[in-house]
Design a protein around this motif. Structure first.
Motif, PDB file in Angstrom:
ATOM      1  N   GLU A  85     -32.093  16.414 -27.475  1.00 29.80           N
ATOM      2  CA  GLU A  85     -31.061  16.457 -28.515  1.00 29.80           C
ATOM      3  C   GLU A  85     -30.128  17.650 -28.325  1.00 29.80           C
ATOM      4  OE1 GLU A  85     -32.872  16.642 -32.351  1.00 29.80           O
ATOM      5  OE2 GLU A  85     -34.086  18.412 -31.903  1.00 29.80           O
ATOM      6  N   LYS A  86     -30.643  18.754 -27.754  1.00 26.69           N
ATOM      7  CA  LYS A  86     -29.775  19.903 -27.482  1.00 26.69           C
ATOM      8  C   LYS A  86     -28.809  19.603 -26.347  1.00 26.69           C
ATOM      9  CE  LYS A  86     -32.747  23.665 -29.112  1.00 26.69           C
ATOM     10  NZ  LYS A  86     -33.351  24.978 -28.766  1.00 26.69           N
ATOM     11  N   LEU A  87     -29.284  18.863 -25.335  1.00 25.49           N
ATOM     12  CA  LEU A  87     -28.410  18.517 -24.207  1.00 25.49           C
ATOM     13  C   LEU A  87     -27.308  17.554 -24.648  1.00 25.49           C
ATOM     14  CD1 LEU A  87     -31.119  17.934 -21.430  1.00 25.49           C
ATOM     15  CD2 LEU A  87     -29.952  20.051 -22.036  1.00 25.49           C
ATOM     16  N   VAL A  88     -27.669  16.616 -25.519  1.00 23.45           N
ATOM     17  CA  VAL A  88     -26.686  15.641 -25.998  1.00 23.45           C
ATOM     18  C   VAL A  88     -25.647  16.316 -26.882  1.00 23.45           C
ATOM     19  CG1 VAL A  88     -26.383  13.584 -27.429  1.00 23.45           C
ATOM     20  CG2 VAL A  88     -28.285  13.706 -25.818  1.00 23.45           C
ATOM     21  N   ALA A  89     -26.088  17.302 -27.642  1.00 22.14           N
ATOM     22  CA  ALA A  89     -25.159  17.991 -28.543  1.00 22.14           C
ATOM     23  C   ALA A  89     -24.072  18.742 -27.779  1.00 22.14           C
ATOM     24  CB  ALA A  89     -25.934  18.949 -29.453  1.00 22.14           C
ATOM     25  N   ASP A  90     -24.408  19.216 -26.571  1.00 16.47           N
ATOM     26  CA  ASP A  90     -23.425  19.997 -25.782  1.00 16.47           C
ATOM     27  C   ASP A  90     -23.632  19.663 -24.313  1.00 16.47           C
ATOM     28  OD1 ASP A  90     -21.462  21.730 -25.065  1.00 16.47           O
ATOM     29  OD2 ASP A  90     -22.656  23.551 -25.388  1.00 16.47           O
ATOM     30  N   PRO A  91     -23.142  18.513 -23.856  1.00 18.18           N
ATOM     31  CA  PRO A  91     -23.435  18.046 -22.501  1.00 18.18           C
ATOM     32  C   PRO A  91     -22.572  18.729 -21.426  1.00 18.18           C
ATOM     33  CG  PRO A  91     -22.104  16.419 -23.668  1.00 18.18           C
ATOM     34  CD  PRO A  91     -22.373  17.513 -24.636  1.00 18.18           C
ATOM     35  N   TYR A  92     -23.197  19.513 -20.576  1.00 18.11           N
ATOM     36  CA  TYR A  92     -22.541  20.097 -19.401  1.00 18.11           C
ATOM     37  C   TYR A  92     -23.636  20.480 -18.417  1.00 18.11           C
ATOM     38  CZ  TYR A  92     -23.896  24.656 -21.346  1.00 18.11           C
ATOM     39  OH  TYR A  92     -24.610  25.727 -21.848  1.00 18.11           O
ATOM     40  N   ILE A 119     -43.930  23.978 -12.801  1.00 17.15           N
ATOM     41  CA  ILE A 119     -42.486  23.737 -12.848  1.00 17.15           C
ATOM     42  C   ILE A 119     -41.930  24.497 -14.046  1.00 17.15           C
ATOM     43  CG2 ILE A 119     -40.681  22.003 -13.073  1.00 17.15           C
ATOM     44  CD1 ILE A 119     -42.218  21.728 -10.492  1.00 17.15           C
ATOM     45  N   VAL A 120     -40.999  25.409 -13.796  1.00 17.67           N
ATOM     46  CA  VAL A 120     -40.494  26.233 -14.901  1.00 17.67           C
ATOM     47  C   VAL A 120     -38.977  26.184 -15.044  1.00 17.67           C
ATOM     48  CG1 VAL A 120     -42.455  27.812 -14.840  1.00 17.67           C
ATOM     49  CG2 VAL A 120     -40.462  28.268 -13.387  1.00 17.67           C
ATOM     50  N   HIS A 121     -38.286  25.632 -14.060  1.00 15.01           N
ATOM     51  CA  HIS A 121     -36.824  25.642 -14.104  1.00 15.01           C
ATOM     52  C   HIS A 121     -36.274  24.214 -14.068  1.00 15.01           C
ATOM     53  CE1 HIS A 121     -36.655  29.987 -13.547  1.00 15.01           C
ATOM     54  NE2 HIS A 121     -37.573  29.849 -12.585  1.00 15.01           N
ATOM     55  N   LEU A 122     -35.198  23.982 -14.838  1.00 15.31           N
ATOM     56  CA  LEU A 122     -34.530  22.685 -14.868  1.00 15.31           C
ATOM     57  C   LEU A 122     -33.035  22.883 -14.709  1.00 15.31           C
ATOM     58  CD1 LEU A 122     -36.235  20.778 -17.853  1.00 15.31           C
ATOM     59  CD2 LEU A 122     -36.413  20.212 -15.437  1.00 15.31           C
ATOM     60  N   THR A 123     -32.438  22.009 -13.882  1.00 18.78           N
ATOM     61  CA  THR A 123     -30.987  21.928 -13.814  1.00 18.78           C
ATOM     62  C   THR A 123     -30.611  20.553 -14.354  1.00 18.78           C
ATOM     63  OG1 THR A 123     -30.901  23.353 -11.866  1.00 18.78           O
ATOM     64  CG2 THR A 123     -28.966  21.979 -12.328  1.00 18.78           C
ATOM     65  N   THR A 124     -29.823  20.494 -15.415  1.00 17.42           N
ATOM     66  CA  THR A 124     -29.480  19.216 -16.048  1.00 17.42           C
ATOM     67  C   THR A 124     -28.020  18.895 -15.825  1.00 17.42           C
ATOM     68  OG1 THR A 124     -28.988  20.236 -18.174  1.00 17.42           O
ATOM     69  CG2 THR A 124     -31.252  19.542 -17.794  1.00 17.42           C
ATOM     70  N   VAL A 125     -27.752  17.622 -15.506  1.00 21.61           N
ATOM     71  CA  VAL A 125     -26.395  17.167 -15.196  1.00 21.61           C
ATOM     72  C   VAL A 125     -26.092  15.956 -16.079  1.00 21.61           C
ATOM     73  CG1 VAL A 125     -24.837  16.337 -13.403  1.00 21.61           C
ATOM     74  CG2 VAL A 125     -26.693  17.926 -12.813  1.00 21.61           C
ATOM     75  N   PRO A 126     -25.077  16.011 -16.932  1.00 18.46           N
ATOM     76  CA  PRO A 126     -24.724  14.849 -17.755  1.00 18.46           C
ATOM     77  C   PRO A 126     -24.183  13.712 -16.892  1.00 18.46           C
ATOM     78  CG  PRO A 126     -23.086  16.559 -18.023  1.00 18.46           C
ATOM     79  CD  PRO A 126     -24.173  17.171 -17.194  1.00 18.46           C
ATOM     80  N   LEU A 127     -24.560  12.479 -17.267  1.00 17.90           N
ATOM     81  CA  LEU A 127     -24.079  11.276 -16.588  1.00 17.90           C
ATOM     82  C   LEU A 127     -23.106  10.565 -17.520  1.00 17.90           C
ATOM     83  CD1 LEU A 127     -27.472   9.926 -15.123  1.00 17.90           C
ATOM     84  CD2 LEU A 127     -25.875  11.567 -14.110  1.00 17.90           C
TER      85      LEU A 127
END
Length: 705
Positions: A85-92, A119-127
């Motif tokens: 929900e945090k990623l959707v609120a501000d997708p970048y 696993i401790v790190h995530l890189t998220t990319v909006p589609l």
């Protein structure tokens, strides 16, 4: 920069030329790893309203044994309450650590598992597709990647390409799924046209369905109006292992051996019956705790998932299809959609089979009726068999005819009472012939003619093996009389235990065959007859009071012949004409003195005795008049004089008259009761009835010796 352009070119070519999901995203993963270091890649897709998410793809790098091997890839879960929900609120494009989110979402199981794997790190990319957010690409790693601004811009360019690849793959998968469904529907339609038997048809449906949906159990359960059980198995197949062939489950198997005998659910939860759903994981475990049958399959068969697809819900019936499997993630939403798409074909199959089985039942019933009627024509009593009418015009007979006219057109239960030989069966025939049920058979049963067990079998039928000598299934009289009438003669002779079962048929119109468990129904009008005073039998404890009141709804009492003396002459003419023709004898006259004697006689055997006396006279007579010398071994006039008494002498009671008559018959047969030369045949009553009368009147065979 050249490397970035090459990556984008490769991705574009792969998306444009590769349709297979696994091949496409293997190339995507391989190409991305050349530039971006990561251990796990995942793609989540969202619904159009951005309310729910589901995992579309996950790939591992050295972590294959630390994640479930068969994840459920088609289950949508709410975005709200998850880190997404945090990623959707501000997708970048952003880089995060699990520590940034675990504090706010400690129960988010994927993060817990990733943390356990290091696993401790995530890189998220909006589609995005056409500017609309459709999902997120996640690159997970044990070491923090150092991404430059150029790397982030490259990922922003890659995002739309991945989004297009996902959209295309979803579209291709939907097309393939619909094509599979159409093929499945076509195969099932072909089966409907070519297979008419229940088990082969539903085995074919189950096997075709199994090509798209993996399961260990396939069942169709049906409830129809009047069934005692909530749901009964219509078709059931199971396999011991995932690779084993489907085997039919027998209809009489022990209920505990069902892979998914879900009666407990349906009896206790209407929601589960009326709603298409998948129950798996913790939800299925909760159901197993609540319902004993599901707990049994949970513990003994390892069942962990149940798919329920209602076929129909109607006021008079319901049908539901269930699948079960050992894997919690065996069923996906697409599987439920596939099953529901087949529901119209399965409903049609059920309707066709119901109709076919009903036709077969009616055909069998008509055949049974035909056999019964042929047998009845060959063996029924001669009285009234070819007359079809009542003889006489006296007030007693007119009152009887009035009662018949009043009740014939209804379905009301009728109790006919009267002495032996007064024509109770003829009244029953008239009631049936004048009723709306006249097109169906009038089925008869003499309740005193057979032992109790055979009487129960005659009434309700029996299954093969129900008792010694039951070598095949037999249809009972109530089943045979469905839609018609059933005549229960000598109802007062019915044993008490059978009286209770008869009461159930009268009240509920349902019964079971001997040795069977299936509840059968009979819409038969009941006409009963007795020569006993049932009220006295009730008082003596030999007849159930509730059954008596249920039978005695509309009583018709027949007068004895001694109270219908004005009808003796027309009856005599009728019998002389009919019997002379049948015996091939001339129709002789009756002397006036003999007629007067016949009219003066008390006739304890009533009309049946009159018929037999006339038959004897027709056989022995030689001249122009009937000779009655053989009537009870004495001339008729002499016999009449013997039974006549002066007006001032005391009259014998009916009991005494009956006793004298039976004694006279026993004297003529030298004490023999049954058989071709027995008194029962002479008196035209059942031997067991005669023995009961003798016992009641205190007559012993020894008195004849």
């Amino acid at each position: 920069m050249q490397q970035d352009d090459t990556l984008l070119l490769h991705l574009n070519e792969a998306i444009a030329t590769i349709r297979d999901k696994d091949s496409l995203f293997k190339i995507v993963t391989t190409k991305l790893r050349l530039i971006f270091p990561f251990d796990i890649i995942g793609i989540n897709v969202f619904d159009a309203e951005l309310k729910n998410k589901r995992l579309f793809l996950r790939d591992y790098y050295g972590a294959d044994d630390q994640w479930p091997a068969s994840p459920n890839m088609d289950t949508f879960t709410p975005i709200a309450g998850s880190p997404v929900e945090k990623l959707v609120a501000d997708p970048y494009v952003r880089q995060i650590t699990l520590e940034d989110y675990i504090g706010d979402y400690p129960a988010f199981e994927p993060f817990q598992r990733l943390s356990h794997m290091g696993i401790v790190h995530l890189t998220t990319v909006p589609l995005r597709t056409s500017g609309q957010l459709t999902g997120f690409l996640s690159l997970a790693s044990r070491r923090r990647p150092h991404l430059s601004e150029e790397d982030k811009k490259l990922l922003e360019k890659i995002g739309p390409l991945i989004a297009v690849a996902v959209a295309n793959t979803l579209a291709f998968e939907e097309v393939a799924r619909r094509e599979q469904e159409r093929t499945l529907q076509l195969n099932i339609n072909n089966a409907l046209l070519s297979i008419k038997q229940r088990e082969p048809l539903f085995r074919a449906i189950a096997e075709e369905l199994n090509r798209l949906v993996a399961f260990e159990y396939f069942g169709i359960r049906v409830q129809r109006a009047g069934q005692e059980k909530m749901f009964q198995a219509f078709a059931e197949f199971s396999r011991a292992t995932p690779d084993a062939p489907l085997e039919a489950l027998g209809p009489n198997r022990d209920a505990d051996e069902a892979l998914t005998n879900a009666e407990g659910i349906y009896q206790q939860s209407t929601r589960l019956l009326q709603s298409a759903a998948i129950y798996s994981g913790p939800e299925f475990k909760d159901l197993a705790v609540r319902y004993p049958r599901l707990r049994y399959v949970y513990e003994h068969y390892g069942t962990r998932a149940l798919l329920v697809a209602p076929i129909w819900q109607r006021p008079d019936s319901a049908a539901v299809l269930t699948l079960s499997a050992a894997r919690p993630d065996a069923f996906r939403p697409n599987d439920l959609a596939t099953v529901l798409a087949l529901v119209p074909q399965i409903a049609l199959a059920l309707e066709n089979l119901f109709a076919f089985e009903q036709i077969e039942e009616l055909r069998a019933q008509v055949e049974q009726e035909r056999s019964y009627l042929v047998d009845e024509i060959n063996t029924s009593a001669r009285f009234g068999a070819d007359s079809g009418t009542f003889i006489g015009s006296g007030p007693a007979l007119q009152q009887t005819l009035l009662r018949i006219r009043q009740v014939a057109s209804t379905d009301t239960t009728v109790l006919i009472s009267g002495e032996t030989g007064t024509g109770k069966e003829l009244v029953a025939r008239e009631l049936h012939n004048a009723s709306p049920r006249h097109a169906r058979a009038l089925i008869k049963l003499n309740c005193a003619a057979l032992p109790a067990q055979l009487t129960e079998s005659e009434l309700f039928g029996h299954e093969k093996g129900a008792f010694t000598g039951a070598v095949e299934r037999r249809i009972g009289k109530f089943e045979l009389a469905n839609g018609g009438s059933i005549f229960l003669d000598e109802i007062g002779e019915l044993p008490l235990d059978l009286q209770a079962k008869l009461l159930r048929v009268l009240q509920e119109k349902e019964f079971e065959r001997l040795g069977g468990t299936k509840v059968l129904h009979s819409d038969a009008r009941v006409i009963a007859a007795t020569n006993r005073v049932l009220a006295d039998e009730v008082a003596a404890g030999r007849f159930r009071a509730d059954l008596y009141y249920r039978l005695n709804v509309f009583p018709i009492e027949l007068a004895p012949l001694r109270e219908r003396r004005e009808d003796i002459e027309p009856l005599l003419r009728h019998f002389v004409q009919r019997l002379s023709k049948r015996l091939g004898k001339p129709a002789r006259q009756v002397r006036p003195a003999d007629l007067a004697a016949l009219q003066a006689y008390a006739w304890p055997g009533n009309i049946r005795e009159l018929e037999h006396v006339l038959e004897q006279a027709i056989i022995v007579s030689q001249g122009p008049y009937l000779e009655f010398a053989g009537f009870a071994a004495a001339p008729l006039a002499a016999r009449t004089a013997a039974i006549s008494t002066p007006s001032n002498a005391p009259l014998k009671t009916l009991r005494e008259q009956e006793r004298d008559h039976i004694l006279a018959a026993l004297q003529r047969t030298n004490g023999r009761v049954s058989g071709a030369q027995g008194a029962a045949l002479l008196l035209d009553i059942n031997p067991k009835t005669l023995e009961a009368r003798m016992k009641k009147l205190g007559i012993r065979r020894t008195v004849m010796g």
